[in-house]
Design a protein around this motif. Structure first.
Motif, PDB file in Angstrom:
ATOM      1  N   VAL A  78      29.205 -23.665  19.005  1.00 30.38           N
ATOM      2  CA  VAL A  78      28.467 -24.876  18.658  1.00 30.38           C
ATOM      3  C   VAL A  78      27.096 -24.389  18.196  1.00 30.38           C
ATOM      4  CG1 VAL A  78      27.466 -27.029  19.480  1.00 30.38           C
ATOM      5  CG2 VAL A  78      29.720 -26.299  20.319  1.00 30.38           C
ATOM      6  N   ILE A  79      26.815 -24.605  16.922  1.00 30.93           N
ATOM      7  CA  ILE A  79      25.668 -23.982  16.259  1.00 30.93           C
ATOM      8  C   ILE A  79      24.684 -25.059  15.806  1.00 30.93           C
ATOM      9  CG2 ILE A  79      25.008 -22.717  14.163  1.00 30.93           C
ATOM     10  CD1 ILE A  79      27.785 -21.278  14.484  1.00 30.93           C
ATOM     11  N   ILE A  80      23.458 -24.947  16.283  1.00 26.39           N
ATOM     12  CA  ILE A  80      22.421 -25.928  15.942  1.00 26.39           C
ATOM     13  C   ILE A  80      21.299 -25.214  15.193  1.00 26.39           C
ATOM     14  CG2 ILE A  80      20.736 -27.545  16.950  1.00 26.39           C
ATOM     15  CD1 ILE A  80      22.748 -27.714  19.387  1.00 26.39           C
ATOM     16  N   ASN A  81      20.806 -25.832  14.139  1.00 25.85           N
ATOM     17  CA  ASN A  81      19.707 -25.293  13.319  1.00 25.85           C
ATOM     18  C   ASN A  81      19.923 -23.826  12.919  1.00 25.85           C
ATOM     19  OD1 ASN A  81      18.492 -27.800  13.703  1.00 25.85           O
ATOM     20  ND2 ASN A  81      17.195 -27.075  15.378  1.00 25.85           N
ATOM     21  N   PRO A  82      21.060 -23.511  12.292  1.00 24.26           N
ATOM     22  CA  PRO A  82      21.334 -22.111  11.934  1.00 24.26           C
ATOM     23  C   PRO A  82      20.428 -21.598  10.812  1.00 24.26           C
ATOM     24  CG  PRO A  82      22.988 -23.559  10.969  1.00 24.26           C
ATOM     25  CD  PRO A  82      22.138 -24.428  11.861  1.00 24.26           C
ATOM     26  N   LYS A  83      20.145 -20.293  10.906  1.00 15.93           N
ATOM     27  CA  LYS A  83      19.410 -19.615   9.834  1.00 15.93           C
ATOM     28  C   LYS A  83      20.002 -18.223   9.646  1.00 15.93           C
ATOM     29  CE  LYS A  83      14.969 -21.867  10.247  1.00 15.93           C
ATOM     30  NZ  LYS A  83      15.307 -22.680  11.446  1.00 15.93           N
ATOM     31  N   PHE A  84      20.333 -17.891   8.405  1.00 17.54           N
ATOM     32  CA  PHE A  84      20.801 -16.537   8.137  1.00 17.54           C
ATOM     33  C   PHE A  84      19.593 -15.626   8.032  1.00 17.54           C
ATOM     34  CE2 PHE A  84      24.427 -19.049   6.642  1.00 17.54           C
ATOM     35  CZ  PHE A  84      25.435 -18.397   7.333  1.00 17.54           C
ATOM     36  N   THR A 116      20.740 -16.638  13.225  1.00 15.53           N
ATOM     37  CA  THR A 116      20.150 -17.139  14.466  1.00 15.53           C
ATOM     38  C   THR A 116      20.409 -18.637  14.544  1.00 15.53           C
ATOM     39  OG1 THR A 116      18.019 -17.559  13.421  1.00 15.53           O
ATOM     40  CG2 THR A 116      18.294 -15.409  14.446  1.00 15.53           C
ATOM     41  N   TYR A 117      20.533 -19.144  15.757  1.00 19.65           N
ATOM     42  CA  TYR A 117      20.744 -20.584  15.934  1.00 19.65           C
ATOM     43  C   TYR A 117      20.376 -20.957  17.373  1.00 19.65           C
ATOM     44  CZ  TYR A 117      25.131 -19.366  18.390  1.00 19.65           C
ATOM     45  OH  TYR A 117      26.062 -18.856  19.250  1.00 19.65           O
ATOM     46  N   THR A 118      20.357 -22.241  17.636  1.00 24.38           N
ATOM     47  CA  THR A 118      20.128 -22.744  18.988  1.00 24.38           C
ATOM     48  C   THR A 118      21.468 -23.194  19.539  1.00 24.38           C
ATOM     49  OG1 THR A 118      17.955 -23.508  18.270  1.00 24.38           O
ATOM     50  CG2 THR A 118      18.791 -24.425  20.332  1.00 24.38           C
ATOM     51  N   ASP A 119      21.758 -22.828  20.792  1.00 27.51           N
ATOM     52  CA  ASP A 119      23.026 -23.282  21.387  1.00 27.51           C
ATOM     53  C   ASP A 119      22.804 -24.611  22.126  1.00 27.51           C
ATOM     54  OD1 ASP A 119      22.008 -22.771  23.933  1.00 27.51           O
ATOM     55  OD2 ASP A 119      23.097 -20.882  24.172  1.00 27.51           O
ATOM     56  N   LEU A 120      23.884 -25.138  22.688  1.00 22.14           N
ATOM     57  CA  LEU A 120      23.825 -26.473  23.319  1.00 22.14           C
ATOM     58  C   LEU A 120      22.913 -26.507  24.542  1.00 22.14           C
ATOM     59  CD1 LEU A 120      27.263 -28.325  23.494  1.00 22.14           C
ATOM     60  CD2 LEU A 120      25.155 -29.047  22.342  1.00 22.14           C
ATOM     61  N   THR A 126      21.593 -15.034  18.599  1.00 27.47           N
ATOM     62  CA  THR A 126      21.793 -14.283  17.364  1.00 27.47           C
ATOM     63  C   THR A 126      23.246 -13.864  17.326  1.00 27.47           C
ATOM     64  OG1 THR A 126      19.530 -13.440  17.428  1.00 27.47           O
ATOM     65  CG2 THR A 126      21.068 -12.280  16.003  1.00 27.47           C
ATOM     66  N   ILE A 127      23.878 -14.063  16.182  1.00 30.17           N
ATOM     67  CA  ILE A 127      25.281 -13.709  16.050  1.00 30.17           C
ATOM     68  C   ILE A 127      25.453 -12.856  14.802  1.00 30.17           C
ATOM     69  CG2 ILE A 127      25.814 -15.890  14.831  1.00 30.17           C
ATOM     70  CD1 ILE A 127      28.557 -15.831  15.998  1.00 30.17           C
ATOM     71  N   GLU A 128      26.276 -11.814  14.957  1.00 31.76           N
ATOM     72  CA  GLU A 128      26.657 -10.999  13.794  1.00 31.76           C
ATOM     73  C   GLU A 128      28.123 -11.268  13.538  1.00 31.76           C
ATOM     74  OE1 GLU A 128      25.808  -6.821  13.979  1.00 31.76           O
ATOM     75  OE2 GLU A 128      23.797  -7.195  14.769  1.00 31.76           O
TER      76      GLU A 128
END
Ligand SMILES: [Zn+2]
Length: 179
Positions: A78-84, A116-120, A126-128
């Motif tokens: 669950v990905i909130i406000n994602p940024k590559f 990068t994103y905010t979780d619930l 950060t995810i690769e």
């Protein structure tokens, strides 16, 4: 929790840019549940909030498509406000989209991404990712900027798909009217 209707392209709602999520409250937690439930019900591997008409920067991704097929230790994202923050390489994948049912097209994107994103829980993550996961993250995040995979296809192919979608929508409206 509820299964929501997924908007079918072309739809002006799908072309809008979604807004950042300011606070993670009950409304956002409920939206996450709805997105996951709707994605699984439609046999998808990803779904973005604008696809159910909610213009918030939030997507869900589960490349395994169901709980049964997901290896233990892996959770749906669950990905909130994602940024590559990094993209590299190239990968061509035959993509589909729950907003363009029954259609596929080859799209070339970055093969490896860092996001990068905010979780619930409100934590920064950060995810690769590479392979299908990288494709799904880029595809879903495009939705937040009002962009669909058909926009990467040739005009000819896009117009053919558009005709079929307009026909599908007309048929569904007739069914709804008859019901
Ligand atoms: Zn999509």
């Amino acid at each position: 929790m509820a299964i929501k209707d997924i908007l079918i392209w072309p739809d002006p709602e799908l072309a809008k840019v979604s807004e950042e999520v300011e606070t993670i409250d009950d409304e956002i937690r409920a939206l996450a549940e709805d997105l996951l439930e709707t994605m699984y019900a439609a046999d998808g591997v990803g779904l973005a909030a604008p696809q159910i008409g909610i213009h918030k920067r939030m997507v869900v991704v589960d490349i395994y498509g169901s709980e049964e097929d997901r290896p233990s230790g892996e959770e749906p994202l669950v990905i909130i406000n994602p940024k590559f923050v990094h993209k590299e390489g190239e990968l061509t994948w035959e993509e589909g989209c729950l907003s363009v049912p029954g259609e596929v097209g080859k799209v070339t994107r970055a093969g490896k991404v860092t996001m990068t994103y905010t979780d619930l829980d409100g934590n920064e993550q950060t995810i690769e990712a590479e392979g299908l996961k990288a494709v799904a993250l880029q595809h879903e995040c495009d939705h937040l900027d009002g962009k669909l995979f058909v926009e990467y296809l040739s005009r000819l192919k896009r117009n053919m798909i558009k005709k079929r979608m307009l026909k599908l929508k007309a048929e569904r409206e007739e069914e709804d009217a008859a019901a």
